[in-house]
Design a protein around this motif. Sequence first.
Motif, short mmCIF file in Angstrom:
data_model
loop_
_atom_site.label_atom_id
_atom_site.label_comp_id
_atom_site.label_asym_id
_atom_site.label_seq_id
_atom_site.Cartn_x
_atom_site.Cartn_y
_atom_site.Cartn_z
N ARG A 189 -19.78 11.43 -26.30
CA ARG A 189 -19.97 11.21 -24.86
C ARG A 189 -21.23 10.42 -24.56
O ARG A 189 -21.34 9.81 -23.51
CB ARG A 189 -19.95 12.53 -24.11
CG ARG A 189 -20.97 13.51 -24.56
CD ARG A 189 -20.55 14.93 -24.20
NE ARG A 189 -21.64 15.82 -24.48
CZ ARG A 189 -22.59 16.09 -23.62
NH1 ARG A 189 -22.55 15.58 -22.41
NH2 ARG A 189 -23.58 16.89 -23.95
N TYR A 190 -22.18 10.42 -25.52
CA TYR A 190 -23.34 9.56 -25.33
C TYR A 190 -22.94 8.09 -25.40
O TYR A 190 -23.39 7.26 -24.61
CB TYR A 190 -24.41 9.83 -26.40
CG TYR A 190 -25.03 11.20 -26.31
CD1 TYR A 190 -25.15 11.86 -25.09
CD2 TYR A 190 -25.52 11.84 -27.45
CE1 TYR A 190 -25.72 13.12 -25.01
CE2 TYR A 190 -26.09 13.08 -27.38
CZ TYR A 190 -26.19 13.72 -26.17
OH TYR A 190 -26.77 14.95 -26.10
N ARG A 191 -22.08 7.80 -26.38
CA ARG A 191 -21.62 6.42 -26.50
C ARG A 191 -20.83 6.03 -25.26
O ARG A 191 -20.99 4.94 -24.72
CB ARG A 191 -20.73 6.28 -27.73
CG ARG A 191 -21.47 6.48 -29.03
CD ARG A 191 -20.58 6.19 -30.23
NE ARG A 191 -21.24 6.57 -31.45
CZ ARG A 191 -21.24 7.79 -31.97
NH1 ARG A 191 -20.55 8.74 -31.37
NH2 ARG A 191 -21.90 8.06 -33.07
N GLU A 192 -19.99 6.97 -24.83
CA GLU A 192 -19.16 6.68 -23.66
C GLU A 192 -20.04 6.43 -22.44
O GLU A 192 -19.83 5.48 -21.68
CB GLU A 192 -18.22 7.86 -23.39
CG GLU A 192 -17.22 7.58 -22.30
CD GLU A 192 -16.26 8.75 -22.12
OE1 GLU A 192 -15.05 8.54 -22.27
OE2 GLU A 192 -16.72 9.86 -21.82
N ALA A 193 -21.06 7.27 -22.27
CA ALA A 193 -21.96 7.12 -21.12
C ALA A 193 -22.63 5.76 -21.15
O ALA A 193 -22.70 5.05 -20.15
CB ALA A 193 -23.01 8.23 -21.13
N ALA A 194 -23.11 5.38 -22.34
CA ALA A 194 -23.81 4.10 -22.44
C ALA A 194 -22.84 2.94 -22.23
O ALA A 194 -23.17 1.96 -21.56
CB ALA A 194 -24.48 3.99 -23.81
N GLU A 195 -21.65 3.09 -22.77
CA GLU A 195 -20.67 2.01 -22.60
C GLU A 195 -20.29 1.86 -21.14
O GLU A 195 -20.14 0.74 -20.64
CB GLU A 195 -19.43 2.29 -23.45
CG GLU A 195 -18.55 1.06 -23.56
CD GLU A 195 -17.35 1.25 -24.46
OE1 GLU A 195 -17.37 2.14 -25.32
OE2 GLU A 195 -16.38 0.49 -24.30
N ALA A 196 -20.15 2.99 -20.44
CA ALA A 196 -19.78 2.93 -19.03
C ALA A 196 -20.88 2.28 -18.20
O ALA A 196 -20.64 1.84 -17.09
CB ALA A 196 -19.48 4.33 -18.50
N MET A 197 -22.09 2.26 -18.73
CA MET A 197 -23.16 1.58 -18.00
C MET A 197 -23.25 0.11 -18.39
O MET A 197 -24.12 -0.60 -17.90
CB MET A 197 -24.49 2.28 -18.27
CG MET A 197 -24.69 3.44 -17.32
SD MET A 197 -26.36 4.05 -17.37
CE MET A 197 -26.33 4.93 -18.88
N GLY A 198 -22.38 -0.31 -19.27
CA GLY A 198 -22.34 -1.72 -19.60
C GLY A 198 -23.06 -2.09 -20.88
O GLY A 198 -23.30 -3.27 -21.13
N ALA A 199 -23.40 -1.10 -21.69
CA ALA A 199 -24.08 -1.42 -22.95
C ALA A 199 -23.08 -1.99 -23.94
O ALA A 199 -21.92 -1.57 -23.98
CB ALA A 199 -24.73 -0.17 -23.52
N THR A 200 -23.52 -2.96 -24.74
CA THR A 200 -22.67 -3.49 -25.79
C THR A 200 -22.78 -2.58 -27.02
O THR A 200 -23.62 -1.69 -27.06
CB THR A 200 -23.12 -4.90 -26.20
OG1 THR A 200 -24.46 -4.81 -26.69
CG2 THR A 200 -23.09 -5.85 -25.02
N GLN A 203 -26.22 -2.53 -28.45
CA GLN A 203 -27.16 -1.78 -27.61
C GLN A 203 -26.91 -0.29 -27.74
O GLN A 203 -27.85 0.49 -27.82
CB GLN A 203 -27.02 -2.23 -26.15
CG GLN A 203 -27.58 -3.63 -25.94
CD GLN A 203 -27.20 -4.20 -24.59
OE1 GLN A 203 -26.15 -3.90 -24.04
NE2 GLN A 203 -28.08 -5.05 -24.06
N ARG A 207 -30.01 1.65 -29.12
CA ARG A 207 -30.76 2.38 -28.11
C ARG A 207 -30.34 3.83 -27.97
O ARG A 207 -31.08 4.64 -27.43
CB ARG A 207 -30.59 1.70 -26.75
CG ARG A 207 -31.24 0.34 -26.73
CD ARG A 207 -30.90 -0.38 -25.44
NE ARG A 207 -31.32 -1.75 -25.55
CZ ARG A 207 -32.09 -2.36 -24.65
NH1 ARG A 207 -32.49 -1.72 -23.59
NH2 ARG A 207 -32.43 -3.61 -24.83
N VAL A 208 -29.13 4.14 -28.40
CA VAL A 208 -28.65 5.52 -28.19
C VAL A 208 -28.41 6.24 -29.52
O VAL A 208 -28.99 7.29 -29.79
CB VAL A 208 -27.36 5.53 -27.35
CG1 VAL A 208 -26.89 6.95 -27.12
CG2 VAL A 208 -27.60 4.84 -26.02
#
Lengths: 305, 255
Positions: A189-200, A203, A207-208
């Motif tokens: 869910r960390y990856r999902e959260a970051a992806e939903a914010m537009g992280a590639t 990133q 970063r995560v």
Amino acid sequence: MDAVEVHRHSFQRNRDWYIDQFVQHLVFLAGISAIVLIIGIFFFITKEGMAFLFGDVSMSEVFGSMFWEPSDEDAPDYGILALIAGTASVSGLAMIVAIPFSLGAAIFIAEFSSGTTREWLKVLIELLAAIPSVVWGFIGLSILNPLIIDLFDVPVGLNVLNAGLILGLMAAPIMTSIAEDALKAVPDRYREAAEAMGATRWQITFRVVLPAAKNGLLGAVLLGVGRGFGETMAVLMATGHSVNIPGSVFDSVRALTATIAAELGETARGSEHYGALFAIGIFLFVITFVINLSADLIVRGVKES
Amino acid sequence: MSSDFAIAATNVNFWYGSFQALFDVNLKIRRGKVTSMIGPSGCGKSTFLRSVNRINERIDNIRIQGSIHVLDKNILDPDVELVQVRKHIGMVFQRPNPLPISIRENILFGYKIHMSTRASKRQQDDIVEQALQQVLLWDQVKDRLHHKATGLSLEEQQKLCIARLLPIKPSVLLMDEPCSALDPKGTEAVEELIWELHNTFTILIVTHNMAQARRASEECIFMLMGKVMEHTPTQEMFVTPKKQETADYIEGKYG
Ligand SMILES: Nc1ncnc2c1ncn2[C@@H]1O[C@H](COP(=O)(O)OP(=O)(O)OP(=O)(O)O)[C@@H](O)[C@H]1O
Ligand SMILES: [Mg+2]
């Protein structure tokens, strides 16, 4: 009448209970025997080495001298400084090789590959990890050796470079698989959260995932180091096995482990030389124990948080 | 006409493998309003929401047909860049999911990703303070901005998850049951917050809480079995539902 009967039976121990007890004891025995064995080994090594540790040779000579000449009949030398330098240089080079390889591979497998590619890579890594060390030693001896001589125009190819490369390649698969576990332990869910914010992907990874997995990755590296210190056969074959404090990667060295393996068979049981080899054993035991324990504690810390 | 709508979905069909989860969904979500989405479990609310920012594509084997226009651009077009889609469409998840980094870094995460120029330390401080002020979290956390965000209470975490979207200035906020992990007090606080934000953003919120839909939204969508059954102003839906199914659901007959 019937009802009473049923009740009486249902409170009795049945077969399952006995089986359960039996299995419990069996498992306990298996577990405890492993511990007893390890303690037993530790005591044996300590007992054999103690006489030497508290014998005529002073510890300052052992750790301070670079001469290891135990078979000199008049004045044997038991300095392990050069052996420590041999082990350290080879392990150090091995880590320089293995860390980028294994972390890179782990990141690729855990974060960038998927489906069948990932499965295949994991199988491949497991296969690499299963290659026996004597085979690695053989590769060092018969492939890397002439290669190094040709490439660098040096007289011998059995040296720090050779052993470091071999040991690095040996340690990489296991480090990869532990590092990959550490990356996988980062909740999705960390990856999902970051992806939903537009992280590639990059990133997200840098970063995560990596910050979240850093303890596990450190653990993987430490276990690799432990492996390097303890490895015997491959370094025996690839280092050149000559007592030496290396000035460059093209110098031959001798490792602590390889010394024990090569010399223990020729020593008289109970002799000073014999005791000295066991003292080296204690030294290695303590070092690898500390490294593995700290790796374990670090990795465990990851799982808890 | 289209500028009145922030999201316009046309004939959207969606499959997980061979399982079809959405059937011919046509929806127009008004700009600058709060629209709630209700319906029994498994009717496809999350699926629709997650199609709007294309986060569904994390899952293998999905297939989508139709078009979803967000701000007059079909986000399903092949030339659309996902990073941009997600910059303009923020999402709040059911389970608060702050990143395992500091509170401050959480707020700055999206900002750092999307802004090409580096902000000075002072600018960053301002961004963090402003975002946290806006979600009414500043006073609670201003002394521990460098603590891990995962140590906050669930309510605080969820507010943080809303706050971290604000510096990117998205135009649409998607919220998938944002209060379901919170206690009544937390729910109330987050609801209030959503209401505060609703003039600045278009908000599409999935909820199982009928009272919440009624309190906090201007329009309401009722879904059933992957289809949109009814889409009307909230008051209308709760007072005079057009369809029998809607009435049944509102009365609690689907559980
Ligand atoms: N990853 C998936 N793979 C396969 N099927 C899925 C997946 N995710 C959801 N589904 C199915 O798609 C349908 C719609 O699911 P969705 O999560 O959109 O429902 P929902 O309305 O959000 O339900 P809830 O109120 O329980 O959150 C369900 O039948 C569900 O089982
Ligand atoms: Mg859902």
